[in-house]
Design a protein around this motif. Structure first.
Motif, mmCIF file in Angstrom:
data_model
loop_
_atom_site.group_PDB
_atom_site.id
_atom_site.type_symbol
_atom_site.label_atom_id
_atom_site.label_comp_id
_atom_site.label_asym_id
_atom_site.label_seq_id
_atom_site.Cartn_x
_atom_site.Cartn_y
_atom_site.Cartn_z
ATOM 1 N N MET A 1 -4.387 11.353 5.625
ATOM 2 C CA MET A 1 -5.304 11.318 6.757
ATOM 3 C C MET A 1 -6.392 10.267 6.554
ATOM 4 S SD MET A 1 -5.027 12.862 9.494
ATOM 5 C CE MET A 1 -6.004 12.673 10.954
ATOM 6 N N ASP A 2 -6.836 10.061 5.322
ATOM 7 C CA ASP A 2 -7.863 9.048 5.092
ATOM 8 C C ASP A 2 -7.330 7.669 5.430
ATOM 9 O OD1 ASP A 2 -10.046 10.667 3.878
ATOM 10 O OD2 ASP A 2 -8.442 11.143 2.476
ATOM 11 N N SER B 1 -7.505 14.800 19.188
ATOM 12 C CA SER B 1 -7.493 14.926 17.721
ATOM 13 C C SER B 1 -6.473 15.955 17.273
ATOM 14 C CB SER B 1 -8.859 15.380 17.207
ATOM 15 O OG SER B 1 -9.799 14.395 17.429
ATOM 16 N N LEU C 1 5.319 8.393 7.046
ATOM 17 C CA LEU C 1 4.047 7.676 7.199
ATOM 18 C C LEU C 1 2.911 8.563 6.679
ATOM 19 C CD1 LEU C 1 2.241 5.417 8.441
ATOM 20 C CD2 LEU C 1 2.197 6.792 10.523
ATOM 21 N N MET C 2 2.939 9.824 7.097
ATOM 22 C CA MET C 2 1.896 10.760 6.686
ATOM 23 C C MET C 2 1.949 10.997 5.182
ATOM 24 S SD MET C 2 -0.374 12.001 8.341
ATOM 25 C CE MET C 2 -1.755 12.495 7.367
ATOM 26 N N ILE D 1 -3.130 15.167 14.916
ATOM 27 C CA ILE D 1 -2.849 15.779 13.616
ATOM 28 C C ILE D 1 -1.503 16.507 13.651
ATOM 29 C CG2 ILE D 1 -3.640 17.553 11.986
ATOM 30 C CD1 ILE D 1 -6.508 16.666 12.723
ATOM 31 N N ALA E 1 -10.511 22.249 14.981
ATOM 32 C CA ALA E 1 -9.868 23.033 13.930
ATOM 33 C C ALA E 1 -9.663 24.474 14.386
ATOM 34 C CB ALA E 1 -10.701 22.986 12.656
ATOM 35 N N LEU F 1 -12.104 13.200 14.358
ATOM 36 C CA LEU F 1 -10.733 13.484 13.927
ATOM 37 C C LEU F 1 -10.715 13.986 12.483
ATOM 38 C CD1 LEU F 1 -7.647 13.160 14.627
ATOM 39 C CD2 LEU F 1 -7.812 10.910 13.590
ATOM 40 N N MET F 2 -11.514 13.309 11.643
ATOM 41 C CA MET F 2 -11.546 13.687 10.230
ATOM 42 C C MET F 2 -12.178 15.075 10.046
ATOM 43 S SD MET F 2 -10.006 11.383 8.795
ATOM 44 C CE MET F 2 -10.295 11.478 7.050
ATOM 45 N N GLY G 1 -15.458 18.487 16.173
ATOM 46 C CA GLY G 1 -14.583 18.503 15.002
ATOM 47 C C GLY G 1 -14.180 19.916 14.623
ATOM 48 N N PHE H 1 -18.114 18.192 4.278
ATOM 49 C CA PHE H 1 -17.431 18.026 5.548
ATOM 50 C C PHE H 1 -16.512 16.817 5.579
ATOM 51 C CE2 PHE H 1 -21.883 16.632 5.855
ATOM 52 C CZ PHE H 1 -21.690 15.278 6.006
ATOM 53 N N LEU I 1 1.269 14.014 13.347
ATOM 54 C CA LEU I 1 1.413 13.414 12.026
ATOM 55 C C LEU I 1 1.932 14.413 10.998
ATOM 56 C CD1 LEU I 1 -1.842 11.316 12.008
ATOM 57 C CD2 LEU I 1 0.471 10.411 11.951
ATOM 58 N N PHE I 2 1.415 15.622 11.021
ATOM 59 C CA PHE I 2 1.759 16.565 9.961
ATOM 60 C C PHE I 2 2.972 17.421 10.280
ATOM 61 C CE2 PHE I 2 -2.381 15.532 8.445
ATOM 62 C CZ PHE I 2 -2.269 15.671 7.096
ATOM 63 N N ILE J 1 -4.920 7.048 7.579
ATOM 64 C CA ILE J 1 -4.809 6.958 9.034
ATOM 65 C C ILE J 1 -6.174 6.614 9.627
ATOM 66 C CG2 ILE J 1 -4.331 8.275 11.145
ATOM 67 C CD1 ILE J 1 -1.810 7.752 9.600
ATOM 68 N N ASP K 1 -16.017 10.613 -0.770
ATOM 69 C CA ASP K 1 -16.597 10.277 0.535
ATOM 70 C C ASP K 1 -17.738 11.210 0.889
ATOM 71 O OD1 ASP K 1 -15.143 8.074 1.093
ATOM 72 O OD2 ASP K 1 -13.592 9.103 2.246
ATOM 73 N N THR L 1 -13.286 14.386 3.781
ATOM 74 C CA THR L 1 -11.958 14.773 3.299
ATOM 75 C C THR L 1 -11.725 14.503 1.818
ATOM 76 O OG1 THR L 1 -11.197 12.701 4.190
ATOM 77 C CG2 THR L 1 -10.802 14.648 5.507
ATOM 78 N N TYR M 1 -9.607 17.578 10.893
ATOM 79 C CA TYR M 1 -8.657 17.686 9.789
ATOM 80 C C TYR M 1 -9.261 18.463 8.622
ATOM 81 C CZ TYR M 1 -5.704 16.448 5.897
ATOM 82 O OH TYR M 1 -4.898 16.521 4.797
#
Lengths: 251, 269, 346
Positions: B138-139, C90, B132-133, C94, C48, B158-159, C44, A94, C97-98, B141, A100, A96, B162
């Protein structure tokens, strides 16, 4: 080595919708044993694993790991001993990056970062994917994902490994690699699978489950060759024990 | 549904770019975030008629792209996708602002100046955000958010979003594909299937969340999120922020192109 | 309905960021106090899910066109207002940013417009009141529709306000509002329909998910006092706001834009300048931001900072200098690229 004994005592579990998934299962697994848990779809294999891990709480009966009863107070201690590899690695990976992810467990144990790193590296080495440590999980192949999922568990240094369908959705080569990795582990292993040839190769002992009950528990060789028993459980003989369709040779 | 495929591709591409190595990639994520944010704020602080004064702001994205070894392709593609919107918004101004200004003896609607200004601002802001991205990932950020004292729980959430976007996008793409193969108009979803289609995916999502939670608990999650290394900014990072900060401030204070032009004009005379 | 960096002023962007950060901090505290850790992975993964669902085209019956899901209301229903708002934040982060949707500075406004109004106003004050304790398909349908429409109307109005207060646009308030609100009525109806369809499916298949969601909210059910705090936060933002705006998706915002522009094109074919001036004066919300009467003076004043004394001479200097700047930037990129390449060879 009594502290490595995994014991289920008369387990029962009923889902909230009334489905009785486990109907009184008892067994004792010794240190270093490799046990296959087989049975048709819906037999109760996954429920049993979740009961062992304390994800589900049995409605009756108890789980004992090395003389420690599984309950709320002992849960976190027992979970460090048992490592479970999920059927779908996407559920288990889970974070990224692979690093980690493998580090999540050790970090939760509040180890210092040097120790974490050492554990992660050792876990990744054991499954042979050290070169993938900075990859994102979605960039991994199915086999690599599986290896990474196993590494996330190994980094917790468990005594007992519980694997739910470890070879599902793997191509033959990845499957072989995975089996070789698993063979190399000295942990106690509890493996559920429909891949009977893998069970035949990796496990000395097999438990056959049907309708939430163990209908047979014994030597792999005896059980997997018992055609009548296998068919009763919704299974069939391992392919390697079936007649050869190409040359017609019978076994 | 090209949307989904594009989204998957886009996210993977930027994730991959962010995992490269370069001078810019090695900078502390927080330094890049702050520089980009500061850059954006100053950029949009110009009034609506600013055009040529904005040109020095081109240096920052060009530097980031070149030193970060980010190919122009993916940036331009993304920019081209956004640009029509910026242009269409900008185009309204010539209609509403009917004042005039004179350039080289020609009379020009000041609305067009606003239009040009918006296109420049929009393109530069979008490009620098994408850069920036592409250089941070993402890590990175997440790391800078933690440094900014954003609660860990939010960062973890958030992670997780993602992480599972690509999984869910693929799942949705499969469901849509299965639908398209049997539908008359495969481009969009008929009303009768809205609930079942989205609902099924939702139920699987809820179950997945449960399994993810189990996986987290089995590895000792008790509501706290423990992060690993939290590297602090170094000399290069301070230099980066200070350098670009100075340059941006200088550009804001002095109209550099005009100053340059005046010097040149003086030299010609 | 995304605001964009190109069109927002630092004051608006900053104020909206502050408002968003405040609401987010409060929500995080609430979620943590809820002691339901399970919610974190759920948030989370649900984020998504909404992200993916937003990419799906839903064909709108009887129109031949297709609509999209925003997802704010579904999140509020399944996760409650606090977790729903954070999840929306969130998703938008994203996207910013993307996909460069909106941009960094406009992100605060976008989270506020799309998250706050639905989760903290429309959901608790409308949806929960209509649905009540007993679920019924009909009530859920009505509740989803009304809530989605109201939430999006407020969000759209937020965009209008942010735009007009910013003063960087020449777009008259009235014309903008008249276009934005009806378009977002349509978008809101689609959002409501999709939300109701999903909720009713989930209710039939797995009612416990919705029951649980409602239970988990018991801790976080909103009191009027909290709503007032929310409104106060809103007041802070409206007071501070000024800006231009844009959008990055072919949704209601561009529609409004296209329609507005189309209409104005018709107007401009009218040869008399006065008529236009009169119209614009009528539609101007704040006289200053409305129409500039052939305003060379006003302009030079406004431009003086970046374009001092618009005369032939300085314009030439400006253009030459601008060209030089462009060349210098290109040259810098070129030099760095060359160094990269030689670096690789070495």
């Amino acid at each position: 080595m009594s502290h490595h004994i995994t014991e289920a005592k008369d387990l029962f579990y009923e889902y909230p919708d009334g489905h009785q998934a486990v109907n009184g299962i008892s067994f004792r697994i010794h240190h270093g044993e490799s046990v296959g848990v087989i049975g048709g779809n819906g037999a109760g294999k996954s429920t049993l694993l979740m009961l062992l891990m304390g994800i589900l709480v049995p409605s009756q009966g108890e789980v004992v790991i090395g003389e420690v009863k599984l309950n709320k107070d002992t849960l976190s201690m027992i979970r460090q001993r048992l490592g479970m590899v999920f059927q779908n690695p996407d559920d288990q990976l889970f974070m990224t990056t692979v690093f980690d992810d493998v580090a999540f467990g050790p970090r939760s144990l509040k180890l210092d970062e040097a120790q974490v790193e050492q554990r992660v590296n050792s876990a990744l080495e054991q499954v042979g994917i050290k070169h993938l440590k900075d990859r994102a999980p979605f960039k991994l192949s199915a086999g690599e994902k599986r290896a990474a999922a196993i590494a996330t568990v190994l980094s917790m240094t468990p005594d007992i490994l519980i694997l739910d369908e470890p070879t599902s959705s793997l191509d033959p080569r990845s499957r072989r690699r995975l089996m070789n990795i698993l063979k190399g582990f000295e942990h106690t292993k509890i493996i559920t699978s429909h891949d009977l040839d893998m069970v035949l190769e990796l496990c000395q002992r097999v438990m056959v489950i049907k309708d939430g009950l163990i209908i047979s528990d014994g030597q792999t060789k005896d059980i997997l060759t018992n055609k009548k028993l296998m068919e009763e459980a919704g299974l069939e003989l391992p392919l390697s024990l079936q007649n050869c369709p190409a040359c017609g040779k019978t076994k | 549904m090209p949307n989904i495929v594009n989204a998957i591709y886009n996210i993977r591409q930027f994730d991959e770019l962010a995992r490269q190595d370069s001078l810019i990639h090695r900078l502390h994520p927080l330094a890049k975030l702050l520089a980009t944010l500061g850059y954006t704020v100053v950029l949009v602080s110009y009034d609506k008629y600013a055009t040529i004064a904005l040109l020095p702001f081109l240096f920052f994205p060009v530097f980031m792209a070149a030193a970060g070894r980010i190919p122009a392709g993916p940036l331009l593609k993304r920019l081209l996708y956004i640009e029509p919107m910026i242009i269409c918004v900008g185009l309204l101004n010539p209609l509403f602002d009917r004042g005039t200004t004179s350039i080289l003896g020609q009379t020009m609607s000041s609305g067009w100046l606003i239009f040009i200004s918006i296109v420049i601002k929009g393109s530069l802001a979008v490009t620098s955000a994408l850069l920036l991205m592409a250089t941070t990932g993402m890590d990175g950020i997440a790391l800078s958010l933690r440094k900014l004292k954003v609660p860990k729980i939010f960062v973890l959430q958030l992670m997780l979003t993602y992480r599972y976007i690509s999984v869910l996008l693929e799942e949705a793409a499969r469901a849509i594909q299965a639908y398209s193969l049997r539908a008359f108009n495969p481009k969009s979803l008929k009303r009768e299937v809205w609930g079942p289609m989205l609902g099924q995916i939702l139920l699987r999502t809820v179950d997945r969340a449960q399994r993810v939670y189990d996986a987290m608990c089995l590895r000792g999650f008790i509501g706290e999120y423990h992060t690993g290394k939290n590297p602090s900014p170094g000399f290069a990072d301070y230099l980066f922020v200070a350098g670009w900060g100075t340059f941006i401030a200088a550009s804001r204070a002095v109209n550099l192109p005009l100053w340059l032009g005046n010097i040149l004009a003086g030299a010609v005379k | 309905m995304h605001m964009a960096d190109a069109l927002i002023s630092p004051a608006v962007g900053g104020a909206m960021w502050a408002a968003t950060a405040g609401v987010a901090a409060y929500s995080i505290k609430k979620v943590q106090d809820g002691l339901d850790q399970k919610k974190i992975p759920l948030m989370g993964v649900m984020g998504a899910f909404i992200f993916a669902a937003q990419m799906i085209n839903f064909s709108i019956p009887g129109t031949g066109s297709s609509g999209h899901l925003g997802g704010g209301l579904i999140l509020a229903i399944l996760l409650g207002p606090y977790a729903g708002f954070l999840t929306m934040a969130s998703i938008l982060t994203i996207q910013a940013l993307f996909f460069a949707d909106g941009g960094l500075l406009a992100l605060g406004s976008n989270i506020f417009n799309l998250g706050f109004f639905t989760c903290f106003l429309a959901y608790p004050l409308i949806y929960k009141k209509i649905v009540g304790k007993e679920y019924s398909a009909k009530r859920s349908m009505i509740a989803s529709m009304v809530t989605a429409v109201v939430g999006l109307q407020m969000g759209a109005f937020g965009v209008v306000l942010e735009t007009v207060f910013s003063g960087k646009t020449e777009l008259p308030f009235n014309a903008f509002v008249l276009m934005m609100q009806p378009i977002h009525l349509a978008i809101g109806i689609v959002e409501g329909l999709i939300t109701a369809a999903v909720v009713s499916f989930v209710w039939k298949a797995r009612p416990e998910i919705l029951e649980k969601a409602a239970l988990n909210q018991a801790l976080g059910s909103l009191s009027i006092k909290k709503v007032m705090i929310g409104l106060a936060v809103m007041a802070v933002f409206t007071g501070a706001v000024l800006s231009w705006f844009a959008s990055s998706h072919p949704d209601g915002l561009e529609w409004s834009m296209f329609k507005t522009s189309g209409r104005e094109e018709l107007e401009t074919t009218d040869p008399t300048h006065e008529k236009l001036a009169a119209l614009q004066e009528k539609t101007a919300f704040l006289p200053d931001y409305g129409f500039k009467a052939s305003g060379n003076e006003v302009q030079t004043e406004e431009q003086s900072e970046n374009w001092p004394a618009v005369s032939g001479g300085t314009t030439v200097s400006g253009l030459v200098g601008g060209l030089m700047t462009l060349l210098l930037a290109a040259f810098m990129g070129f030099v760095i690229n060359m160094r990269n390449k030689t670096g690789k060879k070495a």
